[in-house]
Design a protein around this motif. Sequence first.
Motif, PDB file in Angstrom:
ATOM      1  N   ARG A  59      -6.776  83.345  11.287  1.00 57.90           N
ATOM      2  CA  ARG A  59      -7.586  82.584  10.344  1.00 57.90           C
ATOM      3  C   ARG A  59      -7.400  81.100  10.598  1.00 57.90           C
ATOM      4  O   ARG A  59      -6.389  80.669  11.140  1.00 57.90           O
ATOM      5  CB  ARG A  59      -7.153  82.906   8.919  1.00 57.90           C
ATOM      6  CG  ARG A  59      -7.388  84.348   8.538  1.00 57.90           C
ATOM      7  CD  ARG A  59      -7.064  84.542   7.057  1.00 57.90           C
ATOM      8  NE  ARG A  59      -7.464  85.852   6.621  1.00 57.90           N
ATOM      9  CZ  ARG A  59      -6.689  86.913   6.655  1.00 57.90           C
ATOM     10  NH1 ARG A  59      -5.472  86.830   7.111  1.00 57.90           N
ATOM     11  NH2 ARG A  59      -7.133  88.069   6.225  1.00 57.90           N
ATOM     12  N   HIS A  60      -8.356  80.358  10.136  1.00 60.56           N
ATOM     13  CA  HIS A  60      -8.240  78.911  10.150  1.00 60.56           C
ATOM     14  C   HIS A  60      -7.057  78.543   9.258  1.00 60.56           C
ATOM     15  O   HIS A  60      -6.779  79.208   8.260  1.00 60.56           O
ATOM     16  CB  HIS A  60      -9.544  78.296   9.626  1.00 60.56           C
ATOM     17  CG  HIS A  60      -9.597  76.813   9.758  1.00 60.56           C
ATOM     18  ND1 HIS A  60      -9.048  75.983   8.815  1.00 60.56           N
ATOM     19  CD2 HIS A  60     -10.105  76.025  10.727  1.00 60.56           C
ATOM     20  CE1 HIS A  60      -9.229  74.741   9.186  1.00 60.56           C
ATOM     21  NE2 HIS A  60      -9.874  74.737  10.352  1.00 60.56           N
ATOM     22  N   LYS A  61      -6.351  77.474   9.590  1.00 60.59           N
ATOM     23  CA  LYS A  61      -5.156  77.076   8.845  1.00 60.59           C
ATOM     24  C   LYS A  61      -5.436  76.881   7.353  1.00 60.59           C
ATOM     25  O   LYS A  61      -4.621  77.257   6.507  1.00 60.59           O
ATOM     26  CB  LYS A  61      -4.552  75.812   9.436  1.00 60.59           C
ATOM     27  CG  LYS A  61      -3.823  76.048  10.721  1.00 60.59           C
ATOM     28  CD  LYS A  61      -3.186  74.775  11.224  1.00 60.59           C
ATOM     29  CE  LYS A  61      -2.473  75.025  12.540  1.00 60.59           C
ATOM     30  NZ  LYS A  61      -1.794  73.827  13.031  1.00 60.59           N
ATOM     31  N   ALA A  62      -6.578  76.293   7.024  1.00 56.51           N
ATOM     32  CA  ALA A  62      -6.904  76.048   5.609  1.00 56.51           C
ATOM     33  C   ALA A  62      -7.094  77.378   4.878  1.00 56.51           C
ATOM     34  O   ALA A  62      -6.623  77.545   3.740  1.00 56.51           O
ATOM     35  CB  ALA A  62      -8.160  75.188   5.493  1.00 56.51           C
ATOM     36  N   THR A  63      -7.754  78.334   5.514  1.00 56.17           N
ATOM     37  CA  THR A  63      -7.954  79.649   4.900  1.00 56.17           C
ATOM     38  C   THR A  63      -6.619  80.358   4.729  1.00 56.17           C
ATOM     39  O   THR A  63      -6.351  80.952   3.677  1.00 56.17           O
ATOM     40  CB  THR A  63      -8.909  80.502   5.752  1.00 56.17           C
ATOM     41  OG1 THR A  63     -10.140  79.808   5.891  1.00 56.17           O
ATOM     42  CG2 THR A  63      -9.153  81.856   5.128  1.00 56.17           C
ATOM     43  N   ALA A  64      -5.772  80.290   5.753  1.00 50.82           N
ATOM     44  CA  ALA A  64      -4.456  80.927   5.674  1.00 50.82           C
ATOM     45  C   ALA A  64      -3.628  80.326   4.529  1.00 50.82           C
ATOM     46  O   ALA A  64      -2.970  81.062   3.779  1.00 50.82           O
ATOM     47  CB  ALA A  64      -3.722  80.781   7.004  1.00 50.82           C
ATOM     48  N   ALA A  65      -3.674  79.011   4.370  1.00 45.80           N
ATOM     49  CA  ALA A  65      -2.929  78.357   3.295  1.00 45.80           C
ATOM     50  C   ALA A  65      -3.453  78.788   1.931  1.00 45.80           C
ATOM     51  O   ALA A  65      -2.677  79.031   0.994  1.00 45.80           O
ATOM     52  CB  ALA A  65      -3.015  76.837   3.443  1.00 45.80           C
ATOM     53  N   ARG A  66      -4.767  78.893   1.811  1.00 45.75           N
ATOM     54  CA  ARG A  66      -5.379  79.328   0.550  1.00 45.75           C
ATOM     55  C   ARG A  66      -4.951  80.743   0.192  1.00 45.75           C
ATOM     56  O   ARG A  66      -4.585  81.034  -0.945  1.00 45.75           O
ATOM     57  CB  ARG A  66      -6.901  79.275   0.702  1.00 45.75           C
ATOM     58  CG  ARG A  66      -7.597  78.587  -0.412  1.00 45.75           C
ATOM     59  CD  ARG A  66      -9.061  78.470  -0.139  1.00 45.75           C
ATOM     60  NE  ARG A  66      -9.696  79.213  -1.201  1.00 45.75           N
ATOM     61  CZ  ARG A  66     -10.861  79.785  -1.131  1.00 45.75           C
ATOM     62  NH1 ARG A  66     -11.564  79.713  -0.039  1.00 45.75           N
ATOM     63  NH2 ARG A  66     -11.352  80.406  -2.152  1.00 45.75           N
ATOM     64  N   ALA A  69      -1.388  80.878  -0.932  1.00 41.45           N
ATOM     65  CA  ALA A  69      -1.273  80.389  -2.311  1.00 41.45           C
ATOM     66  C   ALA A  69      -1.744  81.436  -3.315  1.00 41.45           C
ATOM     67  O   ALA A  69      -1.246  81.488  -4.440  1.00 41.45           O
ATOM     68  CB  ALA A  69      -2.074  79.093  -2.470  1.00 41.45           C
ATOM     69  N   GLU A  70      -2.684  82.288  -2.902  1.00 44.10           N
ATOM     70  CA  GLU A  70      -3.194  83.347  -3.778  1.00 44.10           C
ATOM     71  C   GLU A  70      -2.280  84.562  -3.824  1.00 44.10           C
ATOM     72  O   GLU A  70      -2.535  85.485  -4.591  1.00 44.10           O
ATOM     73  CB  GLU A  70      -4.590  83.776  -3.315  1.00 44.10           C
ATOM     74  CG  GLU A  70      -5.650  82.722  -3.543  1.00 44.10           C
ATOM     75  CD  GLU A  70      -7.008  83.115  -2.977  1.00 44.10           C
ATOM     76  OE1 GLU A  70      -7.156  84.247  -2.455  1.00 44.10           O
ATOM     77  OE2 GLU A  70      -7.917  82.275  -3.052  1.00 44.10           O
ATOM     78  N   GLY A  71      -1.259  84.581  -2.966  1.00 40.71           N
ATOM     79  CA  GLY A  71      -0.299  85.682  -3.018  1.00 40.71           C
ATOM     80  C   GLY A  71      -0.350  86.653  -1.861  1.00 40.71           C
ATOM     81  O   GLY A  71       0.332  87.678  -1.897  1.00 40.71           O
ATOM     82  N   VAL A  72      -1.141  86.394  -0.846  1.00 41.21           N
ATOM     83  CA  VAL A  72      -1.151  87.266   0.323  1.00 41.21           C
ATOM     84  C   VAL A  72       0.231  87.207   0.955  1.00 41.21           C
ATOM     85  O   VAL A  72       0.796  86.135   1.127  1.00 41.21           O
ATOM     86  CB  VAL A  72      -2.255  86.845   1.324  1.00 41.21           C
ATOM     87  CG1 VAL A  72      -2.131  87.608   2.631  1.00 41.21           C
ATOM     88  CG2 VAL A  72      -3.629  87.077   0.712  1.00 41.21           C
ATOM     89  N   ARG A  73       0.791  88.368   1.274  1.00 43.22           N
ATOM     90  CA  ARG A  73       2.157  88.449   1.780  1.00 43.22           C
ATOM     91  C   ARG A  73       2.185  89.077   3.159  1.00 43.22           C
ATOM     92  O   ARG A  73       1.557  90.112   3.395  1.00 43.22           O
ATOM     93  CB  ARG A  73       3.018  89.298   0.837  1.00 43.22           C
ATOM     94  CG  ARG A  73       3.040  88.850  -0.612  1.00 43.22           C
ATOM     95  CD  ARG A  73       4.005  87.741  -0.905  1.00 43.22           C
ATOM     96  NE  ARG A  73       5.351  88.005  -0.485  1.00 43.22           N
ATOM     97  CZ  ARG A  73       6.270  88.645  -1.194  1.00 43.22           C
ATOM     98  NH1 ARG A  73       5.961  89.112  -2.389  1.00 43.22           N
ATOM     99  NH2 ARG A  73       7.477  88.818  -0.725  1.00 43.22           N
ATOM    100  N   ARG A  74       2.948  88.482   4.045  1.00 46.93           N
ATOM    101  CA  ARG A  74       3.116  88.993   5.402  1.00 46.93           C
ATOM    102  C   ARG A  74       3.817  90.350   5.352  1.00 46.93           C
ATOM    103  O   ARG A  74       4.781  90.530   4.618  1.00 46.93           O
ATOM    104  CB  ARG A  74       3.945  88.003   6.203  1.00 46.93           C
ATOM    105  CG  ARG A  74       4.342  88.518   7.565  1.00 46.93           C
ATOM    106  CD  ARG A  74       5.061  87.485   8.328  1.00 46.93           C
ATOM    107  NE  ARG A  74       4.014  86.647   8.911  1.00 46.93           N
ATOM    108  CZ  ARG A  74       4.207  85.558   9.607  1.00 46.93           C
ATOM    109  NH1 ARG A  74       5.417  85.114   9.799  1.00 46.93           N
ATOM    110  NH2 ARG A  74       3.204  84.894  10.106  1.00 46.93           N
ATOM    111  N   GLY A  75       3.295  91.306   6.116  1.00 45.30           N
ATOM    112  CA  GLY A  75       3.943  92.600   6.267  1.00 45.30           C
ATOM    113  C   GLY A  75       3.468  93.699   5.346  1.00 45.30           C
ATOM    114  O   GLY A  75       3.843  94.855   5.531  1.00 45.30           O
ATOM    115  N   VAL A  76       2.652  93.383   4.334  1.00 40.00           N
ATOM    116  CA  VAL A  76       2.156  94.423   3.427  1.00 40.00           C
ATOM    117  C   VAL A  76       1.324  95.415   4.246  1.00 40.00           C
ATOM    118  O   VAL A  76       0.510  95.006   5.075  1.00 40.00           O
ATOM    119  CB  VAL A  76       1.306  93.806   2.291  1.00 40.00           C
ATOM    120  CG1 VAL A  76       0.678  94.885   1.431  1.00 40.00           C
ATOM    121  CG2 VAL A  76       2.152  92.874   1.449  1.00 40.00           C
ATOM    122  N   PRO A  77       1.512  96.718   4.036  1.00 48.00           N
ATOM    123  CA  PRO A  77       0.748  97.706   4.804  1.00 48.00           C
ATOM    124  C   PRO A  77      -0.764  97.508   4.679  1.00 48.00           C
ATOM    125  O   PRO A  77      -1.267  96.976   3.690  1.00 48.00           O
ATOM    126  CB  PRO A  77       1.189  99.042   4.201  1.00 48.00           C
ATOM    127  CG  PRO A  77       2.573  98.764   3.712  1.00 48.00           C
ATOM    128  CD  PRO A  77       2.504  97.350   3.179  1.00 48.00           C
TER     129      PRO A  77
END
Length: 163
Positions: A59-66, A69-77
């Motif tokens: 993703r674009h860096k701005a989208t990834a940061a957003r 911030a919304e709670g997306v977590r690395r590693g979730v299945p």
Amino acid sequence: MTRTSNPAPLRRVIARTRKRNARDGEHVEQVALMRWATFARARFPELVLLYAVPNGGHRHKATAARLKAEGVRRGVPDVCLPVARSGAHGLYIELKTDRGKATSEQLGWIRALRRQGYVAEVCHGWESARSMIEHYLAEAPRRETEPAAPIESTHGGSHEQAV
């Protein structure tokens, strides 16, 4: 062959998708799984609750940061089926290609989910995930429940409440 097992038209669509998107292996596998789930709803109506977790991808860096911030977590299945069976609260699947490997974050999530009463597995290929889902749904339900009944909200719409 039943319509839900893997109809020939579905196999052809999946084969075409795999060819076109060889570099996007996990995406292709997940699309194939979701297409199968659409066909299999006649056999397993609970599949209407199956959903994907939009964690991966570039993703674009701005989208990834957003999203962070919304709670997306690395590693979730990748996939969740919030349907209780045989003492488990639901099913989580980390979907990999035939040669893919789960990351340490993904394995950590799987261990944590298992400790919380979920079935959580790494599946290699959509067929493996399909088999896992079919096996999971074939188990006896955890408890009998009635459909949610609409209730009136104090602020104008209706909400569903388990009866």
